[in-house]
Design a protein around this motif. Structure first.
Motif, PDB file in Angstrom:
ATOM      1  N   VAL A  64      -3.232   4.618  -0.845  1.00 36.14           N
ATOM      2  CA  VAL A  64      -2.962   3.135  -0.065  1.00 36.14           C
ATOM      3  C   VAL A  64      -3.734   2.018  -0.743  1.00 36.14           C
ATOM      4  O   VAL A  64      -4.081   0.986  -0.074  1.00 36.14           O
ATOM      5  CB  VAL A  64      -3.554   3.213   1.242  1.00 36.14           C
ATOM      6  CG1 VAL A  64      -2.257   3.991   2.057  1.00 36.14           C
ATOM      7  CG2 VAL A  64      -4.758   3.771   1.594  1.00 36.14           C
ATOM      8  N   GLN A 119       1.655  -1.321   8.910  1.00 38.52           N
ATOM      9  CA  GLN A 119       2.339  -0.886   7.622  1.00 38.52           C
ATOM     10  C   GLN A 119       3.174   0.459   8.194  1.00 38.52           C
ATOM     11  O   GLN A 119       4.180   0.433   7.673  1.00 38.52           O
ATOM     12  CB  GLN A 119       1.500  -0.798   6.475  1.00 38.52           C
ATOM     13  CG  GLN A 119       1.543  -2.038   5.650  1.00 38.52           C
ATOM     14  CD  GLN A 119       0.324  -3.003   6.205  1.00 38.52           C
ATOM     15  OE1 GLN A 119       0.652  -3.485   7.166  1.00 38.52           O
ATOM     16  NE2 GLN A 119      -0.769  -2.894   5.552  1.00 38.52           N
ATOM     17  N   LYS A 131      -6.359  -1.241   9.524  1.00 33.62           N
ATOM     18  CA  LYS A 131      -5.680  -1.982   8.495  1.00 33.62           C
ATOM     19  C   LYS A 131      -4.136  -1.557   8.208  1.00 33.62           C
ATOM     20  O   LYS A 131      -3.407  -2.139   7.742  1.00 33.62           O
ATOM     21  CB  LYS A 131      -6.602  -2.240   7.367  1.00 33.62           C
ATOM     22  CG  LYS A 131      -6.244  -3.345   6.499  1.00 33.62           C
ATOM     23  CD  LYS A 131      -6.992  -3.617   5.313  1.00 33.62           C
ATOM     24  CE  LYS A 131      -6.645  -4.833   4.578  1.00 33.62           C
ATOM     25  NZ  LYS A 131      -7.485  -4.915   3.495  1.00 33.62           N
ATOM     26  N   MET A 132      -4.302  -0.331   8.101  1.00 31.41           N
ATOM     27  CA  MET A 132      -3.007   0.576   7.872  1.00 31.41           C
ATOM     28  C   MET A 132      -2.026   0.468   8.768  1.00 31.41           C
ATOM     29  O   MET A 132      -0.816   0.688   8.596  1.00 31.41           O
ATOM     30  CB  MET A 132      -3.363   1.633   7.060  1.00 31.41           C
ATOM     31  CG  MET A 132      -2.265   2.449   6.186  1.00 31.41           C
ATOM     32  SD  MET A 132      -1.872   1.566   4.699  1.00 31.41           S
ATOM     33  CE  MET A 132      -0.264   2.116   4.471  1.00 31.41           C
ATOM     34  N   PRO A 184       0.996  -1.063   0.085  1.00 33.01           N
ATOM     35  CA  PRO A 184      -0.111   0.015   0.292  1.00 33.01           C
ATOM     36  C   PRO A 184       0.788   1.287   0.050  1.00 33.01           C
ATOM     37  O   PRO A 184       0.274   2.446  -0.313  1.00 33.01           O
ATOM     38  CB  PRO A 184      -0.764  -0.265   1.339  1.00 33.01           C
ATOM     39  CG  PRO A 184      -0.172  -1.085   2.275  1.00 33.01           C
ATOM     40  CD  PRO A 184       0.540  -1.997   1.408  1.00 33.01           C
ATOM     41  N   GLN A 185       2.105   1.151   0.292  1.00 30.33           N
ATOM     42  CA  GLN A 185       2.919   2.354   0.309  1.00 30.33           C
ATOM     43  C   GLN A 185       3.911   2.226  -1.203  1.00 30.33           C
ATOM     44  O   GLN A 185       4.792   1.625  -1.077  1.00 30.33           O
ATOM     45  CB  GLN A 185       3.788   2.513   1.605  1.00 30.33           C
ATOM     46  CG  GLN A 185       4.502   3.703   1.686  1.00 30.33           C
ATOM     47  CD  GLN A 185       6.051   3.831   0.965  1.00 30.33           C
ATOM     48  OE1 GLN A 185       6.514   2.649   1.082  1.00 30.33           O
ATOM     49  NE2 GLN A 185       6.380   5.008   0.535  1.00 30.33           N
ATOM     50  N   TYR A 202      -7.529  -0.125   2.672  1.00 28.76           N
ATOM     51  CA  TYR A 202      -6.528   0.327   3.684  1.00 28.76           C
ATOM     52  C   TYR A 202      -7.009   1.833   4.110  1.00 28.76           C
ATOM     53  O   TYR A 202      -6.563   2.359   4.986  1.00 28.76           O
ATOM     54  CB  TYR A 202      -5.423   0.602   2.981  1.00 28.76           C
ATOM     55  CG  TYR A 202      -4.443  -0.801   3.105  1.00 28.76           C
ATOM     56  CD1 TYR A 202      -3.885  -1.411   3.980  1.00 28.76           C
ATOM     57  CD2 TYR A 202      -4.779  -1.617   1.721  1.00 28.76           C
ATOM     58  CE1 TYR A 202      -3.301  -2.555   4.010  1.00 28.76           C
ATOM     59  CE2 TYR A 202      -4.156  -2.969   1.662  1.00 28.76           C
ATOM     60  CZ  TYR A 202      -3.454  -3.484   2.975  1.00 28.76           C
ATOM     61  OH  TYR A 202      -2.923  -4.668   2.998  1.00 28.76           O
ATOM     62  N   LEU A 215      -1.590   9.112   2.759  1.00 27.10           N
ATOM     63  CA  LEU A 215      -2.612   8.064   3.117  1.00 27.10           C
ATOM     64  C   LEU A 215      -4.129   8.622   2.557  1.00 27.10           C
ATOM     65  O   LEU A 215      -4.778   7.914   1.985  1.00 27.10           O
ATOM     66  CB  LEU A 215      -2.688   7.986   4.855  1.00 27.10           C
ATOM     67  CG  LEU A 215      -1.458   7.267   5.204  1.00 27.10           C
ATOM     68  CD1 LEU A 215      -1.563   7.434   7.013  1.00 27.10           C
ATOM     69  CD2 LEU A 215      -1.631   5.774   4.942  1.00 27.10           C
ATOM     70  N   ARG A 221      -3.483  -1.478  -3.162  1.00 28.77           N
ATOM     71  CA  ARG A 221      -2.509  -2.470  -3.145  1.00 28.77           C
ATOM     72  C   ARG A 221      -2.812  -3.395  -4.395  1.00 28.77           C
ATOM     73  O   ARG A 221      -3.982  -3.677  -4.520  1.00 28.77           O
ATOM     74  CB  ARG A 221      -2.469  -3.287  -1.878  1.00 28.77           C
ATOM     75  CG  ARG A 221      -1.175  -4.282  -1.703  1.00 28.77           C
ATOM     76  CD  ARG A 221      -1.095  -4.842  -0.469  1.00 28.77           C
ATOM     77  NE  ARG A 221      -1.148  -6.367  -0.770  1.00 28.77           N
ATOM     78  CZ  ARG A 221      -1.329  -7.163   0.312  1.00 28.77           C
ATOM     79  NH1 ARG A 221      -2.020  -6.866   1.288  1.00 28.77           N
ATOM     80  NH2 ARG A 221      -1.473  -8.340  -0.015  1.00 28.77           N
ATOM     81  N   ASP A 250     -12.678   3.287  -0.835  1.00 23.93           N
ATOM     82  CA  ASP A 250     -12.907   2.562   0.493  1.00 23.93           C
ATOM     83  C   ASP A 250     -14.188   2.912   1.266  1.00 23.93           C
ATOM     84  O   ASP A 250     -14.336   2.284   2.183  1.00 23.93           O
ATOM     85  CB  ASP A 250     -11.427   2.492   1.058  1.00 23.93           C
ATOM     86  CG  ASP A 250     -10.430   1.786   0.569  1.00 23.93           C
ATOM     87  OD1 ASP A 250     -10.785   0.980  -0.364  1.00 23.93           O
ATOM     88  OD2 ASP A 250      -9.118   2.036   0.852  1.00 23.93           O
ATOM     89  N   THR A 274      -5.786   4.212   9.193  1.00 21.29           N
ATOM     90  CA  THR A 274      -6.915   2.949   9.630  1.00 21.29           C
ATOM     91  C   THR A 274      -6.567   1.641  10.326  1.00 21.29           C
ATOM     92  O   THR A 274      -4.989   1.632  10.380  1.00 21.29           O
ATOM     93  CB  THR A 274      -7.823   2.424   8.248  1.00 21.29           C
ATOM     94  OG1 THR A 274      -6.596   1.807   7.557  1.00 21.29           O
ATOM     95  CG2 THR A 274      -8.372   3.493   7.832  1.00 21.29           C
TER      96      THR A 274
END
Lengths: 385, 253
Positions: free
Chosen positions: A32, B106, B102-103, A24-25, A53, B58, A34, A384, B100
């Motif tokens: 974000v 990471q 989920k993020m 995602p990055q 994400y 983000l 993927r 999302d 979030t």
């Protein structure tokens, strides 16, 4: 050691597919997003998008608050064009509650929605060029123009990006004095910038080579996947909700719907350029027709500005949709007669346009997959929601 | 450089040049092309004027971050225009947008991958404390629960000027650090933060107690009172009956 070129390339030569993970990055995933990619050499054989994400529970939050309180959250759906999102939500709730919008407010709404479309398309082209490898130079030019329009938004709404300007039955406050002239000045300068931008890009050899015949989206697939917006129009289907629904006052304006022929990345780019020119046409007509004074919010809805908890639409359902710069943005609201919506759903164009990504990318190189993703024009806030 | 009072009354914390050489000798030397300064000053000057941020957006705030890097606001004036796509090459992480659940793993992992010295700016209300989405089930209430944050930038989203101001604050912080005492030259440095796991009921653990502790009193409750709880809405409105009623012109409920 044996030279690599001497390796016999027979049919039973053992090759392997390579699985890579993008995001995602990642600078090319527009946020974000993927992608799980399977590559054969450099060719994409399988692509699996992974989302969520940036899932910010927009619908759940909206169902737990008053109708008016969701308005600022719609800004954050597609954060490039907050005004269009406001527009869609306002239309849905107005349909639900049976509120008429005064004429001046309608014109203000259309002007702002078209300005937003210009902001979105110019940024998208900048980001697309970013993905093509023209790192940040076109984007800098694009953002220079974007800033000029954001200045106008700031004057109108008080905020650059998250405008939160529309209200049910009108808009929040009247335009500041002299603003229409400033929009006019912006409009005089903008076509010259667009000409310059196009002179550098449209016939550019590198752009043509990278974009033409890449990510061809057939008409059948576009229809079956339920796409909308510039994606659909680039594939040769002139479906524009401004023309089909004639919501608000779009029926009064004379404009064309640009349509592509092949449905490749280049068509998607060029449709957006043409749409900006059409938006300028609409703006020009709207600025000439807008009444110089009048109500900006309907009498029926004005009391609810101060007391949003008293706003209780009758039991029923409504679906309001607008042609947002990304496609058909719809809001489905169900009321049970209480101050909160019983059900609130967003039809996000980015999410639905993204569904064809795998079909477009298969058979192309990895570098082209990034360009195709850029041309789909997604915003993760909306994907999302 | 002497301390001076700025317009806002904030004392600038630039590291003063404390070389013991007298001023006369210093000016004589400078005429011959010799500059006398402390290593500390030189070290901090070099670091603070070439911060490489990570290209890591983000959500909404990322667009303002890009706008800051573009023509009008031009972050290059402060030496921070070189956005690196890899955490291995960057000094500064700008957490721009909603984190979030989920993020979050990471984000923490990316922060761990950055080389020392590393800094973190949280940009926007969401990254600081959840922002408007604080009531959501999937939104982390502030990234400072897992990693240390140097500068918080409030706003939704903060303007590009605010990001530039935050960057200048960070530069001041860098300039006030001393080379002998900096953590990354000490022995036994432990700057790997545990990466939370995305479990079925949110993140495990809920926060990293080394960097964040829950407040003793709930400021939010004190300021805004109890949240207005809405009764569970179980019964769906009967839309078909309503349509029939409207068609027949019956009385409203």
């Amino acid at each position: 050691m044996k030279n690599k070129t001497d390796t016999p390339l027979t049919e039973d030569f053992d090759t392997q597919t390579l699985q890579i993970n993008v995001g995602p990055q990642h600078p090319a995933t527009h946020g974000v997003f993927r992608m799980d990619l399977t590559l054969d050499g450099e060719t994409v054989v399988r692509l699996k998008p992974v989302m969520g994400y940036l899932h910010r529970n927009h619908e759940q939050i909206a169902e737990n608050m008053t109708y008016a309180a969701s308005m600022p959250y719609t800004d954050r759906l597609d954060y490039f064009n907050s005004m269009s999102n406001n527009f869609g939500y306002a239309l849905a709730v107005e349909k639900l509650a049976g509120i008429e919008v005064p004429e001046r407010a309608d014109y203000i709404r259309v002007i702002l929605a078209e300005l937003t479309r210009i902001v979105n398309h110019i940024s998208v082209i900048g980001f697309l060029l970013n993905d093509l490898g023209a790192f940040f130079t076109p984007l800098t030019y694009a953002f220079r123009e974007r800033e000029k329009i954001l200045d106008l938004f700031e004057e109108i709404a008080g905020s650059r990006m998250m405008c939160n300007y529309f209200r049910f039955g009108g808009v929040k406050r009247d335009l500041p004095p002299g603003l229409l002239e400033r929009i006019r000045t912006m409009m005089d300068v903008f076509p010259r910038f667009l000409d310059e931008f196009e002179a550098l890009l449209t016939d550019n050899d590198i752009l043509c080579l990278r974009c033409q015949n890449v990510g061809v989206l057939g008409r059948e697939l576009a229809l079956n996947a339920g796409l909308s917006g510039p994606m659909l129009r680039a594939s040769g289907l002139g479906y524009d909700i401004r023309k089909v629904d004639r919501y608000s006052i779009y029926g009064r304006f004379d404009f064309k719907v640009p349509v592509g022929s092949k449905g490749d990345v280049y068509d998607r780019y060029y449709v957006r350029v043409l749409e900006m020119r059409e938006s300028l046409k609409i703006l020009d007509q709207a600025l000439r027709q807008i009444p110089s004074s009048g109500d900006i919010i309907s009498r029926k809805a004005a009391p609810f500005l101060k007391a949003p908890r008293n706003f209780k639409p009758p039991v029923g359902e409504a679906y309001g949709r607008v042609e947002s710069p990304k496609g058909e943005l719809g809001f489905y609201v169900v009321s049970d007669g209480s101050p909160q919506p019983w059900r609130y759903h967003v039809r996000a164009p980015s999410l639905i346009n993204l569904t064809v990504l795998e079909d477009l990318c298969i058979g192309h190189k990895l570098a082209d997959a990034m360009v195709i993703l850029g041309s789909i024009d997604i915003v993760l806030g909306e994907v999302d929601h | 450089m002497a301390k001076k009072e700025s317009r806002l009354g904030v004392i600038l914390a630039h590291a003063p040049n404390v070389s013991a050489i007298d001023e006369g000798l210093k000016s004589e030397l400078s005429k011959k092309g010799v500059v006398v300064t402390t290593l500390n000053h030189l070290y901090n000057w070099g670091r603070s004027s070439s911060i490489w941020p990570m290209q890591f957006g983000l959500a909404c705030c990322a667009i303002e971050m890009i706008a800051t890097a573009c023509a009008r606001y031009d972050m290059a004036r402060f030496g921070a225009e070189l956005f690196r796509a890899s955490p291995r090459q960057s000094d500064l992480m700008i957490v721009a947008g909603t984190v979030t659940k989920k993020m979050a793993p990471q984000v923490v992992r990316l922060y761990n991958q950055m080389p020392e010295p590393k800094y973190c700016i949280t940009m926007g209300a969401c990254a600081i404390a959840g922002g408007p989405f604080i009531d959501g089930y999937n939104v982390l209430r502030g990234i400072d629960r897992y990693i240390p944050v140097d500068v918080h930038l409030p706003g939704c989203p903060p303007r590009p000027e605010a990001l530039l101001h935050g960057l200048m604050q960070l530069q001041k912080k860098i300039e006030s650090q001393e080379i002998e005492k900096t953590a990354w030259y000490q022995k036994g440095l432990k700057r790997e933060y545990p990466v939370p796991e995305f479990g079925p009921r949110g993140l495990i653990p809920k926060f990293n107690p080394e960097v964040w502790q829950p407040r003793a009193k709930d400021n939010r409750k004190e300021r805004y009172g109890e949240p207005i709880l809405i009764g569970k809405k179980i019964k769906a409105p009967d839309l078909d009956a309503e349509t029939l009623r409207r068609a027949s012109g019956g009385p409203a409920k």
